[in-house]
Design a protein around this motif. Sequence first.
Motif, PDB file in Angstrom:
ATOM      1  N   ALA A  11      57.741  75.577  93.969  1.00  0.00           N
ATOM      2  CA  ALA A  11      57.396  76.889  93.411  1.00  0.00           C
ATOM      3  C   ALA A  11      58.329  77.269  92.262  1.00  0.00           C
ATOM      4  N   MET A  12      59.619  77.021  92.423  1.00  0.00           N
ATOM      5  CA  MET A  12      60.574  77.363  91.358  1.00  0.00           C
ATOM      6  C   MET A  12      60.308  76.547  90.092  1.00  0.00           C
ATOM      7  N   HIS A  13      59.977  75.277  90.273  1.00  0.00           N
ATOM      8  CA  HIS A  13      59.662  74.445  89.108  1.00  0.00           C
ATOM      9  C   HIS A  13      58.347  74.888  88.459  1.00  0.00           C
ATOM     10  N   ALA A  14      57.413  75.367  89.261  1.00  0.00           N
ATOM     11  CA  ALA A  14      56.153  75.870  88.703  1.00  0.00           C
ATOM     12  C   ALA A  14      56.410  77.105  87.834  1.00  0.00           C
ATOM     13  N   TYR A  15      57.306  77.971  88.259  1.00  0.00           N
ATOM     14  CA  TYR A  15      57.682  79.112  87.412  1.00  0.00           C
ATOM     15  C   TYR A  15      58.391  78.631  86.153  1.00  0.00           C
ATOM     16  N   ILE A  28      64.083  83.806  84.907  1.00  0.00           N
ATOM     17  CA  ILE A  28      65.187  83.397  85.780  1.00  0.00           C
ATOM     18  C   ILE A  28      65.216  81.884  85.955  1.00  0.00           C
ATOM     19  N   THR A  29      64.077  81.295  86.296  1.00  0.00           N
ATOM     20  CA  THR A  29      64.057  79.850  86.532  1.00  0.00           C
ATOM     21  C   THR A  29      64.250  79.055  85.250  1.00  0.00           C
ATOM     22  N   GLY A  30      63.860  79.640  84.126  1.00  0.00           N
ATOM     23  CA  GLY A  30      64.068  78.965  82.848  1.00  0.00           C
ATOM     24  C   GLY A  30      65.530  78.744  82.528  1.00  0.00           C
ATOM     25  N   GLU A  36      70.663  73.443  90.234  1.00  0.00           N
ATOM     26  CA  GLU A  36      70.846  74.831  90.659  1.00  0.00           C
ATOM     27  C   GLU A  36      69.659  75.302  91.501  1.00  0.00           C
ATOM     28  N   ILE A  37      68.462  74.866  91.151  1.00  0.00           N
ATOM     29  CA  ILE A  37      67.280  75.190  91.956  1.00  0.00           C
ATOM     30  C   ILE A  37      67.420  74.543  93.338  1.00  0.00           C
ATOM     31  N   ALA A  38      67.861  73.304  93.371  1.00  0.00           N
ATOM     32  CA  ALA A  38      68.069  72.609  94.643  1.00  0.00           C
ATOM     33  C   ALA A  38      69.136  73.305  95.480  1.00  0.00           C
ATOM     34  N   LEU A  40      69.902  76.507  95.407  1.00  0.00           N
ATOM     35  CA  LEU A  40      69.304  77.740  95.930  1.00  0.00           C
ATOM     36  C   LEU A  40      68.426  77.441  97.139  1.00  0.00           C
ATOM     37  N   ALA A  41      67.644  76.382  97.055  1.00  0.00           N
ATOM     38  CA  ALA A  41      66.782  75.998  98.166  1.00  0.00           C
ATOM     39  C   ALA A  41      67.623  75.700  99.413  1.00  0.00           C
ATOM     40  N   ALA A  42      68.715  74.976  99.224  1.00  0.00           N
ATOM     41  CA  ALA A  42      69.598  74.654 100.360  1.00  0.00           C
ATOM     42  C   ALA A  42      70.236  75.924 100.926  1.00  0.00           C
ATOM     43  N   TYR A  43      70.624  76.838 100.051  1.00  0.00           N
ATOM     44  CA  TYR A  43      71.225  78.090 100.494  1.00  0.00           C
ATOM     45  C   TYR A  43      70.237  78.900 101.329  1.00  0.00           C
ATOM     46  N   PHE A  44      69.008  79.070 100.824  1.00  0.00           N
ATOM     47  CA  PHE A  44      68.025  79.851 101.549  1.00  0.00           C
ATOM     48  C   PHE A  44      67.659  79.184 102.873  1.00  0.00           C
ATOM     49  N   LYS A  45      67.656  77.861 102.897  1.00  0.00           N
ATOM     50  CA  LYS A  45      67.388  77.156 104.156  1.00  0.00           C
ATOM     51  C   LYS A  45      68.491  77.444 105.163  1.00  0.00           C
ATOM     52  N   SER A  46      69.743  77.489 104.696  1.00  0.00           N
ATOM     53  CA  SER A  46      70.863  77.747 105.600  1.00  0.00           C
ATOM     54  C   SER A  46      70.807  79.150 106.200  1.00  0.00           C
ATOM     55  N   LEU A  47      70.175  80.087 105.530  1.00  0.00           N
ATOM     56  CA  LEU A  47      70.043  81.439 106.054  1.00  0.00           C
ATOM     57  C   LEU A  47      69.104  81.497 107.250  1.00  0.00           C
TER      58      LEU A  47
END
Length: 49
Positions: A11-15, A28-30, A36-38, A40-47
Motif C-alpha cells: 500500500a505504501m509503495h502504491a501511494y 509523505i511516501t514520496g 524507511e517504508i520497511a 515503518l511496517a516492522a514498527y507497526f507490526k511490533s505494536l
Amino acid sequence: MGWETEDFVIAMHAYKEKHRENPVMQMITGRLANDEIAALAAYFKSLGN
C-alpha cells in the motif's frame, strides 16, 4: 491497523508510485526510501504483538 506487513508495504509503495489517490499520503511516501517504508511496517507490526 491489523494489516499484514507485506500488505502495508504494498500500500505504501502504491501511494509512492501514485497508484493510490491521496495527496497527503503521496507526499509523505514520496519522501520515504524503501528501507524507511520497511522500517515503518516492522514498527507497526511490533505494536500488534
